[in-house]
Motif scaffolding. Structure first.
Motif: not given
Length: 424
Positions: A254-283
């Motif tokens: 989340p600090a660099t927004m770069q993918p973590v290594p696909a090693d099953g060990e390095t932890m990062g934040e799970v993120m989504f992108r695409g049309n199946i995401t909300m408009k936003g939080y109300l007000k």
């Protein structure tokens, strides 16, 4: 539907204070002996319908279609605004990911107010399915309805599946295969294994209110069928891959927004992108901006990326326990606790410790009639976990849950500040 007189009174008062007319629809429940509802009955509303009415779609797919509130497991519920395009794509993806046939018979163990029933209200309509509804979730009633109506599908949080497993241990069961989805929290491998023995094919999906409920799925390759059931259950506990119509799910720093290594060990934040995401939080533009920082939706869940591309949740960012400089996943400890035969519910949170900073505190809910001591639980964990991951305190009792069945860990964290049930 209002379920007691107190809620009915609250609803009536809220409508009176609104200061404008709104349509309130009430589902009749004469067996509950409630006062008159502040609106029109559901059957009466249907009778007003015009069979020749032609529906006109939205002027813009980005128009809002509904508002859902997060369940408040962190203590801060927010209004999530859905758009027509996301609702359509998620409902369609539900069909694709589940290979949902025409005319399914769907049992509503899942609340409709939870992400619009994970969008399954629209999904079942699209396949001309039959909806079998419940006034409340009761394991015996569920099994009765599954048998009576030949239910083919249902969805639910882990607590629902745990109830069915417990009932099956007392003689309940089904004679035909049923497909089920589980989400809302990472299901322990023991649950997945038990459901398979019960004759229920469990599909593990993952998502949040902000992504219309399920937006990722643990695809089960044919090659898994040759593996032992315990290994299949372990693999099926992963969050898997994106829904067909979602653009991407990944694990980023989340600090660099770069993918973590696909090693099953390095932890990062799970993120989504695409049309199946909300408009936003109300007000709430501040929270909306933070949620979409860097062009991805930030889930707040921590995970790793496996070499085969599957995502595995490790914990919520605020649920990681840091003990003596070591990171402990509460989900890993909970997965072990759920394997104890007496345990029906488990949650692990950080407890302040003068030496280690934090140590795991386990809150345990036992099966009705089952018995276990704190010493039993700790000994069970010591056989299956590294020493520093073993809970230092064990507290027995009912677990606080949201209306959707999620365990409210923020309440347990407050309790853990003074919990000293046992030192190990």
């Amino acid at each position: 539907m209002l379920v007691d007189r107190e809620l009915a009174a609250v609803a009536s008062a809220a409508v009176d204070r609104l200061g404008r007319d709104i349509l309130v629809v009430d589902v009749d429940a004469p067996e509950l002996d409630l006062p008159p509802a502040p609106g029109v009955g559901y059957e009466a509303l249907l009778a007003e319908g015009d069979s020749s009415f032609v529906y006109a779609g939205p002027d813009d797919e980005w128009d809002a279609i509904c508002l859902n509130y997060t369940s408040g497991t962190t203590g801060d519920p927010k209004g999530v605004v859905y758009h027509h395009r996301g609702a359509f794509l998620n409902a369609t993806s539900n069909i694709l990911e589940w290979d949902l046939p025409k005319h399914p018979v769907y049992l509503w163990t899942l609340p409709l107010f939870h992400c619009n029933g994970w969008c399954f209200a629209w999904t079942i309509a699209a396949r001309a399915g039959t909806n079998v509804c419940l006034r409340k979730v009761d394991a015996t009633t569920c099994f009765d309805l599954i048998r009576e109506h030949r239910v083919t599908h249902y969805c639910g949080a882990p607590i629902v599946h745990s109830m069915l497993i417990a009932a099956a241990a007392h003689g309940q069961g089904i004679a035909h295969r049923v497909s089920a989805m589980v989400a809302g929290a990472a299901p322990p491998a023991a649950m997945i294994e038990a459901m398979e023995h019960l004759g229920i094919d469990l599909t593990h999906v993952y998502g949040l209110t902000e992504v219309y409920g399920p937006a990722a799925v643990c695809e089960k390759p044919e090659s898994w069928s040759a593996l032992p059931i315990s290994e299949r259950a372990h693999l099926n506990a992963r969050q898997g891959a994106r829904y067909h119509l979602q653009e991407a799910i990944t694990v980023l720093d989340p600090a660099t927004m770069q993918p973590v290594p696909a090693d099953g060990e390095t932890m990062g934040e799970v993120m989504f992108r695409g049309n199946i995401t909300m408009k936003g939080y109300l007000k709430n533009p501040t929270a909306t901006g933070a949620a979409f920082a860097g062009g991805w939706f930030h889930t707040g869940d921590l995970g790793v990326l496996s070499p085969d591309g599957y995502v595995k949740l490790k914990d919520r960012s605020k649920d990681i326990i840091i003990s003596g400089g070591e990171n402990i996943s509460s989900l890993e400890v909970e997965d072990v606790l759920y394997r104890h035969p007496a345990v029906v519910g488990a949650a692990v949170v950080a407890q302040p410790d003068p030496r280690w900073g934090e140590t795991p505190c386990a809150f345990i809910e036992l099966h009705p009639g089952a018995q276990a001591t704190a010493e039993d639980i700790i000994a069970f964990c010591k056989e299956r976990l590294s020493g520093f991951k073993v809970p230092r305190a064990v507290v027995f009792g009912p677990l606080p849950r949201t209306s959707t069945g999620k365990i409210q860990k923020f309440e347990l964290r407050a309790r853990a500040g003074s919990s000293r049930a046992i030192d190990g």
